[in-house]
Design an enzyme around this catalytic site. Structure first.
Site, mmCIF file in Angstrom:
data_model
loop_
_atom_site.group_PDB
_atom_site.id
_atom_site.type_symbol
_atom_site.label_atom_id
_atom_site.label_comp_id
_atom_site.label_asym_id
_atom_site.label_seq_id
_atom_site.Cartn_x
_atom_site.Cartn_y
_atom_site.Cartn_z
ATOM 1 N N HIS A 232 0.700 -1.244 0.130
ATOM 2 C CA HIS A 232 -0.103 -0.010 -0.029
ATOM 3 C C HIS A 232 0.898 1.200 -0.157
ATOM 4 O O HIS A 232 0.426 2.522 0.427
ATOM 5 C CB HIS A 232 -0.917 0.115 1.167
ATOM 6 C CG HIS A 232 -1.940 -1.027 1.202
ATOM 7 N ND1 HIS A 232 -2.275 -1.544 2.391
ATOM 8 C CD2 HIS A 232 -2.270 -2.088 0.210
ATOM 9 C CE1 HIS A 232 -3.130 -2.619 2.270
ATOM 10 N NE2 HIS A 232 -3.025 -2.785 0.861
ATOM 11 N N GLU A 262 -3.456 -6.523 -9.262
ATOM 12 C CA GLU A 262 -2.173 -6.241 -8.839
ATOM 13 C C GLU A 262 -1.338 -7.257 -9.686
ATOM 14 O O GLU A 262 -1.526 -8.405 -9.778
ATOM 15 C CB GLU A 262 -1.905 -6.535 -7.287
ATOM 16 C CG GLU A 262 -2.798 -5.399 -6.472
ATOM 17 C CD GLU A 262 -2.585 -5.421 -5.139
ATOM 18 O OE1 GLU A 262 -1.465 -6.327 -4.691
ATOM 19 O OE2 GLU A 262 -3.316 -4.982 -4.186
ATOM 20 N N GLU A 358 -3.800 -13.429 -3.678
ATOM 21 C CA GLU A 358 -2.741 -12.359 -3.773
ATOM 22 C C GLU A 358 -1.675 -12.697 -2.872
ATOM 23 O O GLU A 358 -1.178 -11.734 -1.923
ATOM 24 C CB GLU A 358 -3.371 -11.053 -3.755
ATOM 25 C CG GLU A 358 -4.092 -10.869 -1.883
ATOM 26 C CD GLU A 358 -4.526 -9.494 -1.883
ATOM 27 O OE1 GLU A 358 -3.938 -8.574 -1.889
ATOM 28 O OE2 GLU A 358 -5.833 -9.367 -1.672
#
Length: 402
Positions: A232, A262, A358
């Site tokens: 982030h 992503e 992820e």
């Protein structure tokens, strides 16, 4: 002297088109009322952005002011600040009451007007703070209170067909942003400018698909070099250099519904040490995707990926869980914590759940292959397996660019 009301109805204009049909909100409210009945509650005071939006359609902008959706056996009423005028009325499925700033705690007086006093009241224990609870007890004088946060989260974890369709749109929009970023990557380009290209593509596509929506909260991160070490990390003005590890991240927000893409990328070329870590993370990603199916547990999926990484002496480089739920959530509100792929979550996957895969490995600065490696796909759990609705390719064949 002008009479200054504590609260009033500011029904300015006609109702707007909401993200979902009225029947969708009726079904959600029916589910909530079943929760209320099971706990003997007369009313619930929903205060979080995610629950207010889920049950009423209205996504508020707090700016330091309290908001709510009050649900009783018969009513669904949003409480909003005067600064928003008629917008909360237009964008909520039920009634709306505007409270004024003329006196402190008019918000709570409006809540008491709808709920009454001496009632059994549900509240969100993971959102209402200690001061809010004190005021709830003072103004509503409930005969009992109950925390309904967990029950509402479990309701939100199982998506309706309409929600899944919304999430499909979001995943497709995220892919479009990813392709725009790939086209913008160039040696010497700034992270900021590359991210802006992706953001602009995403917002234009949302507006094309949803011309009657409100547009807010979409964002894109594009990181390079050391700035890839955290998932982030904000965008900077750093310029991309040849051989840099890159991280593509697009986050469309459609009426409060968040989706994400992503991808690990490299600028121009990828060295052998980096390629080894990248391929190992891709293998973890593919294993994780194969494990997402009805009947699997969040902790069980996590354990299997951990075992793979540990066998390669890579587990120490993992930095967070392997996935999470999708729906009404954001980087500053909302999280269906009961559906995260972590060691301490034993939730069983069911048809109608939507989760990400992820994995991420972070190699420290100065070591060969330094950087943060991560991929992110969205999967819809069905009766027999799971459908991957992310279509942007992963891996070095497509993502060594610039």
């Amino acid at each position: 002297m002008t009479n200054r009301p504590e609260f009033f109805r500011q029904h300015n204009g006609a109702k707007a088109a909401l993200p979902f049909a009225p029947a969708e909100y009726e079904a959600r409210l029916s589910g909530l009322r079943a929760i209320m009945a099971s706990q003997g509650l007369d009313a619930v005071l929903l205060t979080s952005m995610q629950n207010v939006a889920y049950y009423s359609g209205f996504l508020y902008c707090s700016f330091g002011r309290p908001y709510a959706c009050v649900v009783t056996a018969d009513d669904c009423v949003t409480l909003s600040a005067g600064i928003d005028a008629g917008q909360p009325w237009r964008r909520s499925v039920g009634d709306n009451i505007t409270y004024t700033d003329w006196a402190r705690d008019n918000y709570w007086r409006a809540a008491a007007h709808v709920i009454g006093t001496g009632k059994a009241v549900g509240y969100e224990g993971d959102h209402l703070n200690l001061q809010g609870m004190d005021k709830l007890r003072h103004f509503l004088a409930p005969n009992s209170v109950a925390d309904i946060a967990g029950a509402t989260m479990r309701q939100r974890m199982l998506k309706s067909a309409a929600e899944i369709e919304m999430i499909r749109h979001g995943a497709a929009v995220a892919d479009i942003g990813g392709f725009a970023i790939r086209d913008a990557v160039a040696i010497g380009a700034r992270e900021l400018d590359i991210a802006m290209a992706g953001r602009d593509a995403v917002e234009r596509e949302i507006a094309r698909r949803f011309p009657q929506a409100e547009y807010r909260d979409t964002w894109v991160w594009f990181q390079s070099g050391l700035n890839t070490d955290g998932a982030h990390n904000p965008v900077t003005a750093r310029k991309v250099a040849r051989g840099d590890i890159l991280s593509l991240n697009t986050f469309p927000m459609i009426s409060g519904y968040y989706t994400a893409l992503e991808r690990t990328m490299f600028a121009g070329e990828v060295d052998a040490a980096s390629l080894k870590y990248w391929q190992a993370n891709l293998a973890a990603h593919e294993l994780g995707i194969s494990l997402i199916k009805p009947g699997a547990t969040c902790s069980g999926i996590t354990a299997a990926i951990n075992e793979m990484l540990e066998a390669q002496d890579l587990l120490q480089y993992r930095s967070f869980g392997y996935g999470h739920s999708f729906g009404i959530l954001s980087h500053y509100y909302g999280r269906e914590a009961g559906l995260e792929l972590r060691e301490d979550i034993d939730t069983v996957l069911e048809p109608g759940m939507v989760v990400s895969m992820e994995p991420m490995l972070t190699i420290a600065h100065g070591a060969p292959g330094a950087g943060g490696y991560r991929e992110h796909d969205i999967l819809v759990v069905g009766a027999d397996g799971a459908e991957n609705i992310t279509k942007y390719p992963y891996g070095p064949e497509f993502n060594v660019v610039g």
